[in-house]
Design a protein around this motif. Structure first.
Motif, PDB file in Angstrom:
ATOM      1  N   ALA A 226     -11.091 -61.634  42.460  1.00 42.80           N
ATOM      2  CA  ALA A 226     -10.455 -60.316  42.535  1.00 42.80           C
ATOM      3  C   ALA A 226     -10.826 -59.633  43.850  1.00 42.80           C
ATOM      4  N   ALA A 227     -12.073 -59.794  44.287  1.00 44.27           N
ATOM      5  CA  ALA A 227     -12.502 -59.217  45.568  1.00 44.27           C
ATOM      6  C   ALA A 227     -11.719 -59.830  46.718  1.00 44.27           C
ATOM      7  N   LEU A 228     -11.469 -61.120  46.654  1.00 44.00           N
ATOM      8  CA  LEU A 228     -10.695 -61.778  47.709  1.00 44.00           C
ATOM      9  C   LEU A 228      -9.269 -61.226  47.754  1.00 44.00           C
ATOM     10  N   THR A 229      -8.683 -60.958  46.592  1.00 37.28           N
ATOM     11  CA  THR A 229      -7.326 -60.397  46.594  1.00 37.28           C
ATOM     12  C   THR A 229      -7.298 -59.037  47.290  1.00 37.28           C
ATOM     13  N   ARG A 230      -8.370 -58.267  47.146  1.00 36.71           N
ATOM     14  CA  ARG A 230      -8.415 -56.949  47.787  1.00 36.71           C
ATOM     15  C   ARG A 230      -8.547 -57.055  49.306  1.00 36.71           C
ATOM     16  N   ALA A 231      -9.052 -58.172  49.804  1.00 37.13           N
ATOM     17  CA  ALA A 231      -9.196 -58.372  51.246  1.00 37.13           C
ATOM     18  C   ALA A 231      -7.894 -58.852  51.906  1.00 37.13           C
ATOM     19  N   LEU A 232      -6.944 -59.335  51.119  1.00 37.20           N
ATOM     20  CA  LEU A 232      -5.744 -59.958  51.682  1.00 37.20           C
ATOM     21  C   LEU A 232      -4.947 -59.073  52.640  1.00 37.20           C
ATOM     22  N   PRO A 233      -4.671 -57.808  52.299  1.00 38.88           N
ATOM     23  CA  PRO A 233      -3.839 -57.006  53.204  1.00 38.88           C
ATOM     24  C   PRO A 233      -4.393 -56.911  54.632  1.00 38.88           C
ATOM     25  N   GLY A 234      -5.700 -56.843  54.769  1.00 38.00           N
ATOM     26  CA  GLY A 234      -6.306 -56.747  56.089  1.00 38.00           C
ATOM     27  C   GLY A 234      -6.309 -58.046  56.865  1.00 38.00           C
ATOM     28  N   LEU A 235      -5.952 -59.137  56.214  1.00 34.65           N
ATOM     29  CA  LEU A 235      -5.970 -60.456  56.860  1.00 34.65           C
ATOM     30  C   LEU A 235      -4.573 -61.048  57.020  1.00 34.65           C
ATOM     31  N   ALA A 236      -3.573 -60.348  56.536  1.00 33.30           N
ATOM     32  CA  ALA A 236      -2.198 -60.867  56.523  1.00 33.30           C
ATOM     33  C   ALA A 236      -1.500 -60.644  57.859  1.00 33.30           C
ATOM     34  N   PRO A 237      -0.523 -61.503  58.159  1.00 36.66           N
ATOM     35  CA  PRO A 237       0.271 -61.281  59.364  1.00 36.66           C
ATOM     36  C   PRO A 237       1.199 -60.085  59.168  1.00 36.66           C
ATOM     37  N   PRO A 238       1.710 -59.521  60.265  1.00 34.12           N
ATOM     38  CA  PRO A 238       2.652 -58.407  60.145  1.00 34.12           C
ATOM     39  C   PRO A 238       3.850 -58.814  59.283  1.00 34.12           C
ATOM     40  N   GLY A 239       4.273 -57.910  58.431  1.00 34.98           N
ATOM     41  CA  GLY A 239       5.443 -58.173  57.595  1.00 34.98           C
ATOM     42  C   GLY A 239       5.135 -58.777  56.241  1.00 34.98           C
ATOM     43  N   MET A 240       3.899 -59.227  56.012  1.00 38.15           N
ATOM     44  CA  MET A 240       3.550 -59.786  54.704  1.00 38.15           C
ATOM     45  C   MET A 240       2.947 -58.668  53.862  1.00 38.15           C
ATOM     46  N   LYS A 241       3.610 -58.371  52.765  1.00 38.35           N
ATOM     47  CA  LYS A 241       3.150 -57.328  51.843  1.00 38.35           C
ATOM     48  C   LYS A 241       2.785 -57.976  50.513  1.00 38.35           C
ATOM     49  N   PHE A 242       1.761 -57.449  49.867  1.00 39.42           N
ATOM     50  CA  PHE A 242       1.279 -58.023  48.617  1.00 39.42           C
ATOM     51  C   PHE A 242       1.595 -57.122  47.441  1.00 39.42           C
TER      52      PHE A 242
END
Length: 190
Positions: free
Chosen positions: A21-37
């Motif tokens: 669950a913690a990893l899922t919270r980190a995803l937005p800061g590591l995603a390329p532009p245009g990828m939304k979760f």
């Protein structure tokens, strides 16, 4: 202009304090532009899959909600622990319910996986079982780079559960960038 992709994130752990669950919270800061979760609807209240129940009552609301979310997404990212060398039972049950629906929503859907575990393999054995299920469901499985977060307790802040390990951040960032390209190819039919 970069492509815009909505990615449904399905966390296989039901614990809010889990490393996955913690990893899922980190995803937005590591995603390329245009990828939304988009966070997947909750599935912990689903009863165990039973064909008789399905025949009498139809599909439970949480299964319908999850199927609708999968259908609406451009891609699906599973982030899940390994239980007894396989997928957590709750996650497998949710997949089983959704897989019985007409126009099964995983078919033709780009899917990827990440896993965290406190052991050194980072959920590798579970990922193999997940790949078998997704292959049967005719999903388009993203191959590499893979993300296995082993010894997870050393990769997250023990108090805040913020992802602190730079190597893990780099691996996730690399995978998400490649997954975005994969989604684009699938959507373009190439």
């Amino acid at each position: 202009m970069a492509d815009q992709f909505n990615v449904l994130v399905i966390c296989g752990s039901l614990r809010k304090g889990s490393y996955n669950a913690a990893l899922t919270r980190a995803l937005p800061g590591l995603a390329p532009p245009g990828m939304k979760f988009v966070t997947a609807p909750a599935f912990e209240t689903l009863p165990l899959y039973n064909g008789d129940m399905q025949e009498v009552s139809g599909f439970p609301g949480p299964a319908q909600d999850l199927a609708a979310a999968v259908r609406a997404a451009d891609g699906v990212l599973f982030v899940t622990p390994e239980y007894n060398w396989s997928m957590p039972g709750g996650l497998k049950n949710a997949i089983d319910w959704v897989s019985r629906m007409k126009n099964q929503p995983f078919e033709g859907k780009p899917v990827a996986i990440q896993s965290c575990s406190q052991g050194p393999l980072g959920g590798a054995r579970m990922q193999y079982h997940w790949r078998m299920s997704m292959t049967f469901l005719k999903a388009f499985i993203f191959g590499t780079p893979e993300v296995f977060v082993g010894n997870a307790a050393t990769k997250f802040n023990k108090d805040t559960l913020e992802l602190t390990d730079q190597g893990t951040k780099d691996a996730v960032k690399t995978q998400l960038t490649a997954f975005a390209k994969f989604i684009g190819r699938v959507k373009a039919g190439v």
